[in-house]
Design a protein around this motif. Structure first.
Motif, short mmCIF file in Angstrom:
data_model
loop_
_atom_site.label_atom_id
_atom_site.label_comp_id
_atom_site.label_asym_id
_atom_site.label_seq_id
_atom_site.Cartn_x
_atom_site.Cartn_y
_atom_site.Cartn_z
N LEU A 129 0.85 -1.20 0.00
CA LEU A 129 0.00 0.00 0.00
C LEU A 129 0.88 1.25 0.00
CD1 LEU A 129 -2.65 1.55 0.33
CD2 LEU A 129 -2.47 1.19 2.80
N GLN A 130 1.88 1.25 0.87
CA GLN A 130 2.72 2.45 0.96
C GLN A 130 3.43 2.74 -0.37
OE1 GLN A 130 6.57 2.57 2.75
NE2 GLN A 130 5.89 4.18 4.16
N VAL A 131 3.97 1.68 -0.98
CA VAL A 131 4.65 1.84 -2.26
C VAL A 131 3.68 2.41 -3.30
CG1 VAL A 131 5.64 0.55 -4.20
CG2 VAL A 131 6.45 0.14 -1.88
N ASP A 132 2.45 1.87 -3.32
CA ASP A 132 1.42 2.37 -4.24
C ASP A 132 1.16 3.85 -4.02
OD1 ASP A 132 0.89 0.26 -5.76
OD2 ASP A 132 -1.08 -0.25 -4.87
N GLU A 192 4.10 6.00 -5.02
CA GLU A 192 4.30 6.02 -6.47
C GLU A 192 3.24 6.91 -7.14
OE1 GLU A 192 6.83 3.22 -8.87
OE2 GLU A 192 4.94 2.16 -8.60
N LYS A 193 2.01 6.78 -6.66
CA LYS A 193 0.94 7.62 -7.20
C LYS A 193 1.21 9.09 -6.92
CE LYS A 193 -3.38 5.11 -7.63
NZ LYS A 193 -3.48 4.07 -6.61
N GLU A 211 4.00 18.74 -6.96
CA GLU A 211 4.91 19.09 -5.85
C GLU A 211 5.94 17.98 -5.62
OE1 GLU A 211 1.63 19.05 -5.69
OE2 GLU A 211 0.91 21.03 -5.09
N MET A 212 5.51 16.73 -5.73
CA MET A 212 6.41 15.60 -5.51
C MET A 212 7.32 15.38 -6.72
SD MET A 212 5.92 14.14 -2.50
CE MET A 212 6.16 12.36 -2.51
N GLN A 213 6.73 15.56 -7.90
CA GLN A 213 7.45 15.38 -9.15
C GLN A 213 8.62 16.38 -9.25
OE1 GLN A 213 8.41 13.45 -12.10
NE2 GLN A 213 6.32 12.88 -11.61
N LYS A 214 8.32 17.60 -8.75
CA LYS A 214 9.26 18.71 -8.89
C LYS A 214 10.63 18.38 -8.26
CE LYS A 214 9.30 23.75 -8.14
NZ LYS A 214 10.51 23.87 -7.33
N LYS A 248 0.46 19.83 2.36
CA LYS A 248 -0.31 19.18 1.32
C LYS A 248 0.16 17.73 1.13
CE LYS A 248 -1.84 19.93 -3.40
NZ LYS A 248 -1.56 20.60 -4.67
N VAL A 249 1.47 17.55 1.14
CA VAL A 249 2.03 16.22 0.96
C VAL A 249 1.67 15.31 2.13
CG1 VAL A 249 4.21 14.93 0.89
CG2 VAL A 249 3.90 16.93 -0.57
N LEU A 250 1.76 15.86 3.33
CA LEU A 250 1.42 15.08 4.53
C LEU A 250 -0.04 14.62 4.45
CD1 LEU A 250 1.92 14.03 7.39
CD2 LEU A 250 1.47 16.33 8.25
N ALA A 251 -0.93 15.57 4.10
CA ALA A 251 -2.36 15.23 4.03
C ALA A 251 -2.60 14.18 2.95
CB ALA A 251 -3.18 16.49 3.75
N ALA A 252 -1.95 14.36 1.79
CA ALA A 252 -2.16 13.42 0.69
C ALA A 252 -1.70 12.03 1.08
CB ALA A 252 -1.41 13.91 -0.56
N TYR A 253 -0.56 11.96 1.80
CA TYR A 253 -0.02 10.66 2.20
C TYR A 253 -0.98 9.96 3.17
CZ TYR A 253 3.08 7.23 4.38
OH TYR A 253 3.62 6.08 4.88
N MET A 254 -1.41 10.69 4.20
CA MET A 254 -2.28 10.08 5.20
C MET A 254 -3.62 9.67 4.57
SD MET A 254 -0.39 9.90 7.87
CE MET A 254 -1.49 9.49 9.22
#
Ligand code: NA
Ligand code: NA
Lengths: 186, 436, 330
Positions: free
Chosen positions: C99-102, C105-106, C113-116, C308-314
């Motif tokens: 799940l975490q890898v998915d 990766e997504k 922001e992550m791609q950058k 934003k990244v933290l929220a998206a991850y959780m």
């Protein structure tokens, strides 16, 4: 063989005293700064050992800070090591050459010093963008939320060290050429 | 395969430059730049790799403590702790030929239990042992050879950086490797001592010429001997005891040892601020000499990797299709050759991943194989043109009259013993597997 | 006619480690296979095992083109790629590696922001690398959180923060020093994961293994130098994307298999395995300081969209069915 001690003692004493000329003094000051950092590193590590072993209170980041500090130390001391000819080398051939022909020996020394000028300029040039990146992007090492330190001082130390090393080498090129043409042995 | 040719040419040029007397570190950096530029046809890239390696190669806690081991050695020397120790040793071993040489070997064996890197041993004992051995009439060549040669015990007797690197790469227990190193370490020390006795007896000109004018050793009494032994015993007890009862790590031992030596020097009133400053400055010079070489060596081995030299030699060994002893012979030869041109950790990074699976296929025990590998790698510390053990002695000694070639020459008998012990360990795996 | 392409592939670690093993055994074969019926052939130049650069240089090595393809450990790049380290600042979030890898990766594919972070560092992202969940290896049995009080635990870097509130003393070190450090008593244990700790044989000196489930961590991924990638024919580019996918899949499987096998072997060799009771684990979690919040605020201050990244991850973890031990927010 006490003379062995006394010779290196004299050399050590000379190296420990600030020289009179401005260039020598500048290199001596950089070298001294590095020297103080070695002492500081000893105190830092011993404090960590004591704090951890006896007070359950280790110092954060001693390993990381030491591993960065060592780079700073080396580059601050590099120019002085070159200036006072403390770089390790095999001098058997050079000594024989100098005995036969002092001019040729000096000319070869100048060539070797020239290689030094070249390599330190190369490293300087390639480190410059690393320094500006570190400065502009506030690069740090360490762990966010625990402790962090900026990395630009490390890059700056490399820049200063390379510039100093290139200059110290350049001085040796000039001296070697001068002696080669004047024909006076070192 | 143009890269390989560039790589081989640059090895030859390196040997030439070192012999001609170019400062070794600067020569290696220069050749790395030229090599990478030619191989990748990209001079910017070559510059960037140099800049990267300039800090990454030594930015490590382990290397950070090299100046502290150097400082410890200089402090032990200036406070006359080293002198006293060797006077005690001279007295106790006065009837034994080559006694002080043996004392140096023994001191290195004990110190080997404290440090994980041989450079530290060389840095500590150069200032302590070399002047004292020469004071008692040993030839400079033998004195420096003795210090450089016996420094290799530091990475055979645990703890050992090389065994740790090998253990991680070959996936074997580091604890078992450490245990496996003890007997070979002691055998090696005994071999060195036997060699010293033989040479002192049959080739005294090489070791301690009878004709040498020697200062008469001081008269010793039981009391004077005891007094002279107290400081060094205290220092050893502090460092060994602290290390093995969990107060600090082998990496930290340098700082604690330097600090302990500082306290002893102060207690003996051999140190004022001026003298301490002088020693610190000298520590800097010595450390820079060694550490800059490590940076340069790292660049050089990266360049050889880019040239594909290690990979192609490995292919060659595999293609030979040898039996187990044939394989070991060629393998050791390969490691010895690599030892002439690159530093010890690089050799392990290069050879272990390739050789360990082959060794396993031959049913060799990987612990046994590890000790063989590490001894072969350590020979490289003493062989020209690139021999960091000899360089460390040279940098620490800082005496123009004792050239690098003298140090390399002094190492020859020690290399001979190492090869003999290596052969013994190949033949008798039990020496490494006794505690396992 | 055939076109041969020279590609250097390198890593700071040997192929005995799963992260690197999958480069050689999954990525390279997959690329080769994808190019089988084309006119392109890759001539690989391998430099695994740190012969080309050390672990502190994995980002720079790919960025500068010292290698064309490389394993990039974002866990060592807290400064240059902070957002990639969100998992280390959200401990106890999930033990579901797949799940975490998915999720990661997504996020890397879909969030600019992550791609950058990869683009800014002159890299093209190919594959994902994560670890199984962290547990405890100690010289003493751990039944309650209280058992950790005043114990010295090897916990370098960010993992020191996971001990916050337990009263344990974090000790510096590295994977290669744990064995000696624990054996001599400099530390009394460490937090790690089976496939990482097994090769250094720490179970020989710290035989109490306590399953705590501190969580899976995102280590980094496979990066390709941007110039190298852009110079390639689209067919070859697609082959490398395929290779990256193969890497992620093979690695995740390998890690999970190795993890189980390693744990079994450690127990067979005398390690004592137990599980920290759920109530004690919750006490540990509740006692932690606001690690994620502090991290997000610090990085927002540096202009990084960490909230934003933290929220998206959780959210991603929850959407995939995980119940994080703590609802980390900023
Ligand atoms: Na040792
Ligand atoms: Na050598």
């Amino acid at each position: 063989m006490a003379e062995l001690d006394s010779i290196s003692d004299a050399a050590q004493e000379e190296a420990a005293r600030p020289p009179k000329d401005a260039f020598g003094l500048a290199l001596w000051l950089l070298n001294s700064l590095g020297t103080l950092m070695i002492a500081a590193m000893m105190v830092l590590i011993v404090s960590d050992v004591i704090g951890r072993s006896f007070f359950n209170a280790p110092l954060n980041g001693v390993a990381e800070i030491s591993s960065m500090l060592i780079v700073v130390i080396v580059f601050l001391q590099l120019p002085a090591a070159i200036h006072w000819q403390r770089m390790t080398r095999a001098d058997m051939f050079l000594n024989r050459l100098a005995a036969r022909s002092p001019r040729a020996g000096q000319a070869l020394e100048a060539v070797f010093a020239g290689i030094g000028v070249f390599v330190f300029l190369v490293i300087f040039r390639a480190t410059l963008p690393q320094f500006t990146d570190a400065w502009e992007q506030n690069e740090f090492f360490g762990v966010q939320g625990v402790w962090t330190l900026p990395t630009w001082p490390i890059r700056l130390a490399i820049l200063v060290g390379c510039a100093g090393a290139a200059l110290a080498s350049l001085v040796q090129v000039a001296m070697g050429l001068k002696r080669a043409f004047a024909g006076t042995p070192a | 395969m143009i890269e390989i040719e560039i790589g081989l040419a640059l090895i030859a040029i390196m040997a030439g430059l070192v012999l001609a007397g170019v400062p070794i570190g600067i020569g290696l950096v220069f050749l790395s730049y030229i090599g990478i530029g030619l191989i990748r046809e990209n001079w910017d890239l070559a510059g960037r790799l140099l800049a990267l390696a300039s800090y990454a190669a030594i930015s490590d806690y382990l290397f950070a403590t090299i100046p502290l081991f150097v400082l410890m050695g200089l402090l032990v020397s200036v406070s006359d702790v080293g002198k006293d120790t060797f006077e005690v040793a001279q007295h106790l071993l006065r009837r034994l030929r080559g006694g002080l040489g043996m004392a140096t070997v023994l001191a290195n064996a004990v110190f080997g239990a404290v440090t994980g890197i041989s450079i530290a041993s060389a840095a500590v004992f150069t200032k302590v042992a070399v002047p004292q051995m020469m004071r008692f009439g040993y030839t400079p060549r033998f004195a420096v050879g003795c210090v450089a040669g016996s420094s290799i015990l530091g990475m055979l007797i645990p703890p050992s950086l090389l065994l740790i690197i090998y253990g991680v790469l070959a996936e074997v227990s580091i604890g078992r490797l450490f245990l496996a190193g003890i007997i070979p370490g002691l055998v090696m020390a005994a071999g060195f001592m036997l060699m010293i006795w033989l040479m002192a007896t049959f080739r005294p000109d090489w070791v301690q010429p009878v004709s040498a004018t020697v200062a008469p050793p001081p008269e010793e009494t039981a009391g004077s001997l005891l007094m002279k032994s107290v400081p060094i015993t205290t220092l050893i007890a502090l460092v060994l005891g602290g290390l093995y009862s969990g107060y600090f790590t082998p990496t930290e031992a340098g700082a604690v040892g330097a600090f302990g030596a500082l306290v002893i020097a102060l207690l003996r009133r051999r140190l004022n601020l001026q003298k301490f400053w002088r020693i610190l400055v000298e520590t800097g010079f010595v450390s820079v000499g060694i550490l800059f070489l490590l940076i340069a060596a790292s660049m050089y081995s990266r360049m050889l990797t880019m040239a594909g030299i290690p990979a192609s030699i490995a292919d060659l060994i595999q293609a030979l299709g040898l039996g187990v002893y044939g394989f070991l012979f060629v393998y050791i030869l390969f490691v010895l050759l690599l030892g002439m041109i690159v530093d010890s950790s690089s050799i392990l990074l290069i050879v272990t991943p390739i050789a360990a699976p082959i060794a396993m296929a031959f049913n060799l025990d990987l612990i046994h194989f590890g000790i063989i590998t590490v001894i072969a790698v350590e020979v490289g510390l003493l062989t020209p043109p690139f021999g960091i053990g000899a360089f460390a002695v040279k940098a620490t000694l800082n005496d123009r009259r004792i050239g690098l070639e003298t140090i390399f020459a002094g190492c020859i008998p020690f290399i001979a013993v190492m090869l003999a012990v290596l052969a013994l360990i190949v033949a008798v795996p039990g020496l490494t597997l006794m505690f396992n | 006619a055939q076109t041969q392409i020279n590609i250097t592939i390198a890593a700071s670690h040997p192929t005995t480690i799963a992260w690197i093993w999958a480069m050689q055994q999954a990525l390279m074969p997959a690329v080769n296979q994808a190019l089988e019926n084309t006119r392109f052939r890759i001539r690989w130049r391998e430099a695994f095992g740190g012969t080309l650069y050390r672990f502190t240089e994995t980002r720079n090595a790919v960025k500068d083109g010292i290698t064309d393809v490389g394993f990039v450990g974002t866990l060592w790049e807290g400064s240059a790629m902070p957002l990639q380290n969100v998992t280390y600042f959200t401990p106890f979030a999930t033990d579901n590696l797949r799940l975490q890898v998915d999720v990661m990766e997504k996020m890397t594919a879909e969030m600019p922001e992550m791609q950058k972070a990869w683009t800014d560092n002159n890299m093209v992202y190919l594959g994902t690398c994560g670890t199984e969940t962290y547990d405890l290896w100690t010289t003493f049995p751990v039944r309650t959180v209280e058992d950790l009080r005043n114990r010295k635990i090897s916990a370098p870097g960010v993992s020191a923060t996971w001990l916050g509130g337990t009263g344990a003393v974090p000790v510096n070190g590295a994977l290669t020093t744990y064995y000696t450090d624990i054996q001599t008593g400099v530390s009394e244990g460490t937090m790690s994961f089976p496939s990482g700790i097994f090769p250094v044989r720490v179970h020989e000196v710290a035989k109490y293994i306590t399953k705590v489930n501190i969580g899976c961590m995102y280590v980094g991924g496979i990066g390709m130098n941007r110039q190298t990638f852009n110079r390639l024919d689209p067919v070859v580019q697609a082959a490398f994307r395929t290779g990256g996918k193969a890497y992620t899949a093979a690695l995740t499987n390998r890690v999970l298999e190795t993890s189980e096998a390693n744990m079994r072997e450690m127990v067979a060799k005398g390690a004592e395995l137990s599980t920290l009771p759920a109530a004690e684990r919750q006490r540990w979690v509740d006692g932690l300081p606001d690690i994620a919040g502090d991290w997000a605020r610090t990085n927002e201050g540096r202009g990084q969209p960490a909230k934003k990244v933290l929220a998206a991850y959780m959210d991603g973890l929850r959407a995939g069915g995980a119940t994080p031990g703590r609802a980390w927010t900023a």
